[in-house]
Scaffold this active site. Structure first.
Site, PDB file in Angstrom:
ATOM      1  N   TYR A 170       3.462 -20.410  -3.008  1.00 22.23           N
ATOM      2  CA  TYR A 170       3.160 -19.156  -3.720  1.00 22.23           C
ATOM      3  C   TYR A 170       3.894 -19.111  -5.059  1.00 22.23           C
ATOM      4  CZ  TYR A 170       2.619 -14.097  -4.403  1.00 22.23           C
ATOM      5  OH  TYR A 170       2.308 -12.847  -4.905  1.00 22.23           O
ATOM      6  N   THR A 233      21.394  -6.596   3.008  1.00 21.75           N
ATOM      7  CA  THR A 233      21.912  -6.181   1.687  1.00 21.75           C
ATOM      8  C   THR A 233      21.012  -6.693   0.567  1.00 21.75           C
ATOM      9  OG1 THR A 233      23.297  -8.146   1.798  1.00 21.75           O
ATOM     10  CG2 THR A 233      24.351  -6.036   2.325  1.00 21.75           C
TER      11      THR A 233
HETATM   12  N1  NAD Z   1       1.541  -6.369  -3.641  1.00 21.66           N
HETATM   13  C1  NAD Z   1       2.580  -6.913  -4.235  1.00 21.66           C
HETATM   14  O1  NAD Z   1       3.707  -6.489  -4.035  1.00 21.66           O
HETATM   15  C2  NAD Z   1       2.408  -8.029  -5.226  1.00 21.66           C
HETATM   16  C3  NAD Z   1       3.529  -8.462  -5.931  1.00 21.66           C
HETATM   17  C4  NAD Z   1       3.393  -9.496  -6.846  1.00 21.66           C
HETATM   18  C5  NAD Z   1       2.139 -10.041  -7.105  1.00 21.66           C
HETATM   19  N2  NAD Z   1       1.075  -9.590  -6.413  1.00 21.66           N
HETATM   20  C6  NAD Z   1      -0.223 -10.223  -6.681  1.00 21.66           C
HETATM   21  O2  NAD Z   1      -1.263  -9.262  -6.765  1.00 21.66           O
HETATM   22  C7  NAD Z   1      -2.463  -9.774  -6.208  1.00 21.66           C
HETATM   23  C8  NAD Z   1      -3.006  -8.850  -5.145  1.00 21.66           C
HETATM   24  O3  NAD Z   1      -2.022  -8.669  -4.136  1.00 21.66           O
HETATM   25  P1  NAD Z   1      -2.262  -7.668  -2.909  1.00 21.66           P
HETATM   26  O4  NAD Z   1      -0.945  -7.116  -2.548  1.00 21.66           O
HETATM   27  O5  NAD Z   1      -3.383  -6.765  -3.222  1.00 21.66           O
HETATM   28  O6  NAD Z   1      -2.674  -8.710  -1.771  1.00 21.66           O
HETATM   29  P2  NAD Z   1      -3.890  -8.750  -0.753  1.00 21.66           P
HETATM   30  O7  NAD Z   1      -3.616  -9.871   0.174  1.00 21.66           O
HETATM   31  O8  NAD Z   1      -4.137  -7.394  -0.189  1.00 21.66           O
HETATM   32  O9  NAD Z   1      -5.126  -9.093  -1.701  1.00 21.66           O
HETATM   33  C9  NAD Z   1      -5.492 -10.390  -2.075  1.00 21.66           C
HETATM   34  C10 NAD Z   1      -7.018 -10.499  -2.017  1.00 21.66           C
HETATM   35  O10 NAD Z   1      -7.405 -11.813  -2.435  1.00 21.66           O
HETATM   36  C11 NAD Z   1      -8.371 -12.313  -1.509  1.00 21.66           C
HETATM   37  N3  NAD Z   1      -8.295 -13.787  -1.541  1.00 21.66           N
HETATM   38  C12 NAD Z   1      -7.273 -14.577  -1.119  1.00 21.66           C
HETATM   39  N4  NAD Z   1      -7.561 -15.863  -1.337  1.00 21.66           N
HETATM   40  C13 NAD Z   1      -8.794 -15.895  -1.915  1.00 21.66           C
HETATM   41  C14 NAD Z   1      -9.647 -16.947  -2.351  1.00 21.66           C
HETATM   42  N5  NAD Z   1      -9.294 -18.222  -2.258  1.00 21.66           N
HETATM   43  N6  NAD Z   1     -10.854 -16.608  -2.882  1.00 21.66           N
HETATM   44  C15 NAD Z   1     -11.238 -15.316  -2.969  1.00 21.66           C
HETATM   45  N7  NAD Z   1     -10.478 -14.285  -2.561  1.00 21.66           N
HETATM   46  C16 NAD Z   1      -9.265 -14.570  -2.041  1.00 21.66           C
HETATM   47  C17 NAD Z   1      -7.976 -11.699  -0.176  1.00 21.66           C
HETATM   48  O11 NAD Z   1      -8.993 -11.710   0.786  1.00 21.66           O
HETATM   49  C18 NAD Z   1      -7.574 -10.294  -0.616  1.00 21.66           C
HETATM   50  O12 NAD Z   1      -8.675  -9.429  -0.646  1.00 21.66           O
HETATM   51  C19 NAD Z   1      -2.122 -11.186  -5.702  1.00 21.66           C
HETATM   52  O13 NAD Z   1      -2.492 -12.110  -6.714  1.00 21.66           O
HETATM   53  C20 NAD Z   1      -0.619 -11.168  -5.558  1.00 21.66           C
HETATM   54  O14 NAD Z   1      -0.064 -12.431  -5.724  1.00 21.66           O
HETATM   55  C21 NAD Z   1       1.159  -8.600  -5.474  1.00 21.66           C
HETATM   56  O1  UGA Z   2       6.927  -8.608  -5.613  1.00 19.74           O
HETATM   57  C1  UGA Z   2       6.754  -9.804  -5.556  1.00 19.74           C
HETATM   58  O2  UGA Z   2       6.794 -10.502  -6.548  1.00 19.74           O
HETATM   59  C2  UGA Z   2       6.481 -10.458  -4.234  1.00 19.74           C
HETATM   60  O3  UGA Z   2       6.984  -9.578  -3.267  1.00 19.74           O
HETATM   61  C3  UGA Z   2       6.682  -9.783  -1.951  1.00 19.74           C
HETATM   62  O4  UGA Z   2       7.562 -10.781  -1.372  1.00 19.74           O
HETATM   63  P1  UGA Z   2       8.878 -10.225  -0.655  1.00 19.74           P
HETATM   64  O5  UGA Z   2       9.714  -9.460  -1.608  1.00 19.74           O
HETATM   65  O6  UGA Z   2       9.526 -11.333   0.088  1.00 19.74           O
HETATM   66  O7  UGA Z   2       8.229  -9.160   0.328  1.00 19.74           O
HETATM   67  P2  UGA Z   2       8.487  -8.682   1.800  1.00 19.74           P
HETATM   68  O8  UGA Z   2       7.905  -9.623   2.790  1.00 19.74           O
HETATM   69  O9  UGA Z   2       8.024  -7.277   1.823  1.00 19.74           O
HETATM   70  O10 UGA Z   2      10.075  -8.747   1.975  1.00 19.74           O
HETATM   71  C4  UGA Z   2      10.958  -7.937   1.233  1.00 19.74           C
HETATM   72  C5  UGA Z   2      12.321  -7.946   1.894  1.00 19.74           C
HETATM   73  O11 UGA Z   2      12.219  -7.240   3.113  1.00 19.74           O
HETATM   74  C6  UGA Z   2      12.769  -7.987   4.173  1.00 19.74           C
HETATM   75  N1  UGA Z   2      12.028  -7.613   5.404  1.00 19.74           N
HETATM   76  C7  UGA Z   2      10.702  -7.893   5.540  1.00 19.74           C
HETATM   77  C8  UGA Z   2      10.016  -7.511   6.661  1.00 19.74           C
HETATM   78  C9  UGA Z   2      10.698  -6.815   7.688  1.00 19.74           C
HETATM   79  O12 UGA Z   2      10.150  -6.441   8.741  1.00 19.74           O
HETATM   80  N2  UGA Z   2      12.004  -6.562   7.507  1.00 19.74           N
HETATM   81  C10 UGA Z   2      12.687  -6.916   6.391  1.00 19.74           C
HETATM   82  O13 UGA Z   2      13.891  -6.635   6.291  1.00 19.74           O
HETATM   83  C11 UGA Z   2      12.647  -9.448   3.754  1.00 19.74           C
HETATM   84  O14 UGA Z   2      13.666 -10.221   4.339  1.00 19.74           O
HETATM   85  C12 UGA Z   2      12.836  -9.334   2.253  1.00 19.74           C
HETATM   86  O15 UGA Z   2      14.202  -9.410   1.927  1.00 19.74           O
HETATM   87  C13 UGA Z   2       5.197 -10.029  -1.834  1.00 19.74           C
HETATM   88  O16 UGA Z   2       4.781 -10.129  -0.570  1.00 19.74           O
HETATM   89  C14 UGA Z   2       4.723 -11.117  -2.720  1.00 19.74           C
HETATM   90  O17 UGA Z   2       3.346 -11.276  -2.659  1.00 19.74           O
HETATM   91  C15 UGA Z   2       5.020 -10.669  -4.089  1.00 19.74           C
HETATM   92  O18 UGA Z   2       4.575 -11.589  -5.029  1.00 19.74           O
END
Ligand code: NAD
Ligand code: UGA
EC number: 4.1.1.35
Length: 340
Positions: A170, A233
């Site tokens: 990722y 933390t």
């Molecule tokens: N939500 C967050 O905190 C977060 C943080 C940083 C970046 N992002 C980025 O934002 C975007 C959307 O994230 P989200 O939280 O809505 O996630 P999500 O998993 O809800 O949405 C991702 C969507 O992409 C589709 N998808 C995955 N692989 C695909 C493929 N190969 N072809 C076509 N469709 C595909 C999935 O079915 C889904 O509908 C992602 O690119 C993610 O990396 C999200």
């Molecule tokens: O913002 C981002 O850039 C990224 O943030 C997340 O990644 P992450 O921060 O690891 O998200 P979580 O899985 O929600 O974890 C956040 C923190 O919560 C903790 N956690 C997670 C799940 C849980 O049940 N309990 C818990 O303490 C994890 O250890 C971690 O420290 C997203 O899932 C990524 O797609 C995204 O790109």
């Protein structure tokens, strides 16, 4: 040809309809990953503008048609089942490229597919942008900073990423996607926008998505212990989805390529987050410590000076106001009413 990373090449010609004298077509906007969490909220916002036609492509790996049900059948809306690792031929003016699983549980499930989605998917969307002269926005991530040694993170920080770890499909995938965006910009003049999104939460997240806010809210509603991964933390900064959508649209419509951090600088430890959810949703629920996964970033907080100055954007919704909005959505989907 390139100055300070910016292209001096003119962008490819957009569709001739854009400059037609008597006929102004609607703006045709492609949203990849539009059936997912952020994508579907973005689609809602774009569809509010009657001048927009929206095409969603999604392979439904983590997204669902349910998130778009209000638009299916609408004359300005089209939904295509398609995997972005395959080429796509459509005629559009803008591309919001979101397709990629985002929850660590899902992106680690098939890491080779995750990296293909980031690399080949972005390459295909850039090829499309080049052919039709569309502007393209990539939703990159704060994970490009890895386990950051600079705090809060500014866009000029190059990051501290493990290239061979379980999160690399990722993190490194998104880093290559950013590289591809800038190479297409410098080499072909493509109009690019890169958003570095920080942890975003809100209604429509998958209930068993595995991300921390959705986990804690579902656990609190089900009266199950909140699972804080050790050490507890570690910090994250949580942005409500409507603020995120606003930031993405401003970036697309503005003049700056980015990368620009879009996130809420309010920073919480995971223990603080668990205590906040407990207080708001279920004061009787237990909080327990569980094992963590490798390479979990220890701290994360966006520096949003650039977003403020260049986009006139800052988040409006505090965590304490966003959690109850998400609780309402989760209760409806889980069929569990709030106790009187
Ligand atoms: N939500 C967050 O905190 C977060 C943080 C940083 C970046 N992002 C980025 O934002 C975007 C959307 O994230 P989200 O939280 O809505 O996630 P999500 O998993 O809800 O949405 C991702 C969507 O992409 C589709 N998808 C995955 N692989 C695909 C493929 N190969 N072809 C076509 N469709 C595909 C999935 O079915 C889904 O509908 C992602 O690119 C993610 O990396 C999200
Ligand atoms: O913002 C981002 O850039 C990224 O943030 C997340 O990644 P992450 O921060 O690891 O998200 P979580 O899985 O929600 O974890 C956040 C923190 O919560 C903790 N956690 C997670 C799940 C849980 O049940 N309990 C818990 O303490 C994890 O250890 C971690 O420290 C997203 O899932 C990524 O797609 C995204 O790109």
């Amino acid at each position: 040809m390139a100055l300070n990373g910016q292209s001096t090449k003119p962008p490819p010609n957009p569709s001739p309809l854009r400059s037609a004298k008597f006929f102004q077509a609607n703006m045709r906007i492609l949203v990849t990953g539009g059936a997912g969490f952020i994508g579907s909220h973005l689609v809602d916002r774009l569809m509010q503008n009657e001048k927009n036609e929206v095409i969603v492509v999604d392979n439904y790996f983590t997204g669902s048609k349910d998130n778009l049900k209000q638009w299916i059948g609408h004359p300005r809306f089209e939904l295509i089942r398609h995997d972005v690792t395959e080429p796509l031929l459509v005629e559009v003016d803008q591309i919001y490229h979101l397709a990629c699983p985002a929850s660590p549980i899902f992106y680690k499930y098939n890491p080779v597919k995750t990296i293909k989605t980031n690399v080949m998917g972005t390459l295909n969307m850039l090829g499309l942008a080049k052919r039709v002269g569309a502007r393209i926005l990539l939703t990159s991530t704060s994970e490009v900073y890895g386990d950051p040694l600079v705090h809060p993170q500014t866009e000029d920080y190059w990051g501290n990423v493990n290239p061979i770890g379980v999160r690399s499909c990722y993190d490194e995938g998104k880093r290559v996607a950013e590289t591809l965006m800038f190479d297409y910009h410098r080499q072909h003049g493509i109009e690019i926008r890169i958003a570095r999104i920080f942890n975003t939460y809100g209604p429509r997240m998958n209930i068993d998505d595995g991300r921390v806010v959705s986990n804690f809210i579902a656990q609190a509603i089900r009266d199950e212990p909140l699972t804080v991964q050790l050490p507890g933390t570690q910090t994250r900064s949580f942005c409500y989805v409507s603020d995120m959508v606003d930031g993405l649209i401003r970036l697309m419509e503005g003049e700056n390529t980015g990368p620009i951090n879009i996130g809420n600088p309010g920073e919480f430890t995971m223990v603080e987050l668990a205590e906040t959810v407990k207080e708001i949703i279920n004061p009787n629920v237990k909080i327990i410590s569980v094992e963590n996964t490798p390479d979990d970033p220890r701290q994360r907080k966006p520096d949003i000076t650039k977003a403020r100055e260049l986009l006139g954007w800052e988040p409006k919704i505090k965590l304490r106001d966003g959690v109850p909005l998400m609780e309402e959505d989760f209760r409806q989907r889980l069929g569990v009413a709030k106790k009187a």
